[in-house]
Design a protein around this motif. Structure first.
Motif, PDB file in Angstrom:
ATOM      1  N   PHE A 134       0.832  -1.203   0.000  1.00  0.00           N
ATOM      2  CA  PHE A 134       0.000   0.000   0.000  1.00  0.00           C
ATOM      3  C   PHE A 134       0.872   1.262   0.000  1.00  0.00           C
ATOM      4  CE2 PHE A 134      -2.122  -3.381   2.331  1.00  0.00           C
ATOM      5  CZ  PHE A 134      -3.366  -3.432   1.712  1.00  0.00           C
ATOM      6  N   TYR A 135       0.364   2.277  -0.678  1.00  0.00           N
ATOM      7  CA  TYR A 135       1.016   3.586  -0.634  1.00  0.00           C
ATOM      8  C   TYR A 135       0.079   4.540   0.090  1.00  0.00           C
ATOM      9  CZ  TYR A 135       3.369   7.877  -2.155  1.00  0.00           C
ATOM     10  OH  TYR A 135       4.015   9.089  -2.201  1.00  0.00           O
ATOM     11  N   LEU A 136       0.283   4.688   1.395  1.00  0.00           N
ATOM     12  CA  LEU A 136      -0.596   5.485   2.239  1.00  0.00           C
ATOM     13  C   LEU A 136      -0.625   6.943   1.796  1.00  0.00           C
ATOM     14  CD1 LEU A 136      -0.840   5.209   6.100  1.00  0.00           C
ATOM     15  CD2 LEU A 136      -0.777   7.447   5.023  1.00  0.00           C
ATOM     16  N   ASN A 137       0.543   7.501   1.475  1.00  0.00           N
ATOM     17  CA  ASN A 137       0.631   8.925   1.157  1.00  0.00           C
ATOM     18  C   ASN A 137      -0.013   9.316  -0.168  1.00  0.00           C
ATOM     19  OD1 ASN A 137       2.437   8.719   3.414  1.00  0.00           O
ATOM     20  ND2 ASN A 137       3.318  10.672   2.797  1.00  0.00           N
ATOM     21  N   SER A 138      -0.454   8.345  -0.940  1.00  0.00           N
ATOM     22  CA  SER A 138      -1.086   8.703  -2.205  1.00  0.00           C
ATOM     23  C   SER A 138      -2.371   9.495  -2.000  1.00  0.00           C
ATOM     24  CB  SER A 138      -1.368   7.442  -3.037  1.00  0.00           C
ATOM     25  OG  SER A 138      -2.251   6.577  -2.346  1.00  0.00           O
ATOM     26  N   ILE A 139      -2.936   9.461  -0.787  1.00  0.00           N
ATOM     27  CA  ILE A 139      -4.136  10.255  -0.520  1.00  0.00           C
ATOM     28  C   ILE A 139      -3.840  11.749  -0.612  1.00  0.00           C
ATOM     29  CG2 ILE A 139      -3.907  10.484   2.003  1.00  0.00           C
ATOM     30  CD1 ILE A 139      -6.981   9.865   2.099  1.00  0.00           C
ATOM     31  N   GLU A 140      -2.556  12.110  -0.542  1.00  0.00           N
ATOM     32  CA  GLU A 140      -2.193  13.521  -0.644  1.00  0.00           C
ATOM     33  C   GLU A 140      -2.416  14.090  -2.038  1.00  0.00           C
ATOM     34  OE1 GLU A 140       0.947  15.128   2.350  1.00  0.00           O
ATOM     35  OE2 GLU A 140       1.871  13.488   1.243  1.00  0.00           O
ATOM     36  N   SER A 141      -2.657  13.236  -3.009  1.00  0.00           N
ATOM     37  CA  SER A 141      -3.010  13.772  -4.325  1.00  0.00           C
ATOM     38  C   SER A 141      -4.403  14.395  -4.305  1.00  0.00           C
ATOM     39  CB  SER A 141      -2.937  12.677  -5.394  1.00  0.00           C
ATOM     40  OG  SER A 141      -3.801  11.610  -5.079  1.00  0.00           O
TER      41      SER A 141
END
Length: 425
Positions: A387-394
């Motif tokens: 999982f890439y958690l920080n992708s929500i920052e897009s």
């Protein structure tokens, strides 16, 4: 007897979880999954939650600056840790354009309302109504996650909070909702610069910024980094250079194998991914650099075009570098006022101040994604159990969203582990 042996065997083979990065997202996930191992390259946890302490002042936040009381996960962590928080006061706020005041906050709320109506008509009221409804709809995510459910991609997340039918461009959204152009170019742009150091963002980031503008903002006494309870986190302070996906479907970091890996840090050229699809494409995401200074000195009236002594918070709309100057205290450092100054690049402080001394400086090479970009990928699971958690920052960048994404991934991992136990039994 066979059932008990199978159960013991399954429990002995507990799923191993690795988290790379111990900012607010990684730390929240680690507290939700206490057995997880966290890799953090820095000597302390916190990521972009960063502050400097100056005697006699509250901690000056250099990264994640504030939260609102509707941020349920932030408030829950504050309550669990018995932390104190305070209301942030912008004081005499001024918005400058072409060295002219376009808006200045008065001490009287009535006068401020009259000014807003005179300058922008009904647009402030329309914007407030929109943000109030967004907040009401947003609460749905908490009951959803607390019931153990999870969203599988950001399209589903947006459906839950009833924002799935909006355009990605905030300007188009505002135009469709009848928001005055002058209000957009002055008030809205000023808030976006103060929060994200950029204009022209997507609609999610824009709405979150407007919610912050129309609600009281708070910070934790002693620094927001206290949200992270490092004593409850199994953290290894070591930099991860490469993550391998093995043929058996597990992941290798250093010499250890993991069933799940969660990237909870910015993806850049400093880390490599072996046999993990799509991750390397995030090396091409553009980020917004942000420079933050604590400066003791006297601001130049020639630079501003107005008398700085009458102002506490100054947002500059048309400077290509400087976006905000905020007076933190009066004559508290060797007889000089102290200001926090934010810019998009290295600043020529001798042009801004008649005289100055830098007390502290922090450079964020990747403070936020450039939020005018459309989502590169609505998914955040790029291989099975990776999982890439920080992708929500897009979508937008704030502490609460990172904590929401951490809770969501924790729910996924817990359900899959539960299913595995049932299958083995």
């Amino acid at each position: 007897m066979i059932f008990i042996l199978n159960l013991l065997s399954t429990l002995a083979q507990a799923q191993r979880v690795a988290i790379v990065g111990c900012g607010i997202g990684g730390a929240t996930l680690a507290q939700l999954i206490p057995s997880a191992v966290v890799y953090e390259s820095y000597y302390q946890c916190g990521g972009r939650i960063n502050h400097v302490l100056i005697p006699g002042l509250n901690a000056l936040e250099f990264g994640a600056t504030f939260f609102i009381k509707e941020n349920e996960y932030v408030l829950k962590q504050i309550e669990q840790r018995n932390l104190e928080y305070y209301k942030r006061d912008l004081g005499k706020l001024a918005i400058l354009k072409n060295k002219q005041l376009v808006l200045q906050k008065a001490d009287s709320d009535v006068i401020n309302i009259v000014k807003m109506v005179y300058n922008y008509g009904l647009s402030p009221k329309k914007m407030k109504d929109i943000t109030d409804q967004v907040l009401i709809n947003f609460k749905s995510i908490y009951s959803f996650l607390e019931s153990g459910k999870y969203y599988k991609n950001f399209d589903e997340f947006l459906q839950i909070i009833k924002l799935n039918d909006i355009k990605m461009n905030f300007t188009e959204y505002l135009n469709e909702n009848g928001i005055d152009q002058k209000f957009q170019e002055e008030f809205v742009d000023a808030i976006l610069l103060a929060i994200y150091n950029q204009k022209g963002v997507n609609t999610i980031a824009g709405l979150i910024s407007m919610i912050a503008a129309f609600n009281d903002a708070y910070s934790i006494k002693g620094g927001n980094r206290q949200l992270i309870d490092e004593e409850k986190i199994n953290v290894i302070h070591s930099k991860v250079d490469i993550i391998h996906r093995l043929q058996n479907g597990k992941y290798q970091i250093f010499n250890d194998e993991y069933d799940y890996v969660v990237m909870a840090s910015l993806v850049n050229l400093d880390i490599s991914f072996d046999n993990i699809r799509e991750m390397n494409s995030f090396q091409y995401v553009k980020y917004q650099s942000t420079y933050v200074y604590v400066v003791a000195g006297k601001i130049s009236q020639k630079y501003l075009g107005v008398n700085p002594e009458d102002l506490n918070t100054i947002i500059i709309l048309d400077d290509t570098n400087v976006t905000e100057l905020k007076q933190e205290c009066v004559k508290c450092f060797q007889g000089w006022n102290v200001y926090k100054v934010q810019g998009r690049s290295e600043l020529q402080l001798d042009q801004i101040f008649e005289t100055h001394q830098i007390v502290h400086k922090k450079v964020w090479d990747a403070a936020y994604p450039q939020l005018n970009q459309n989502l590169l990928n609505t998914d955040f699971e790029y291989e099975k159990n990776f999982f890439y958690l920080n992708s929500i920052e897009s979508l937008a960048s704030c502490m609460e969203l990172m904590m929401i994404q951490a809770k969501n991934i924790a729910n996924i991992i817990k359900e899959r582990h539960s299913q595995l136990i049932h299958e083995d039994l």
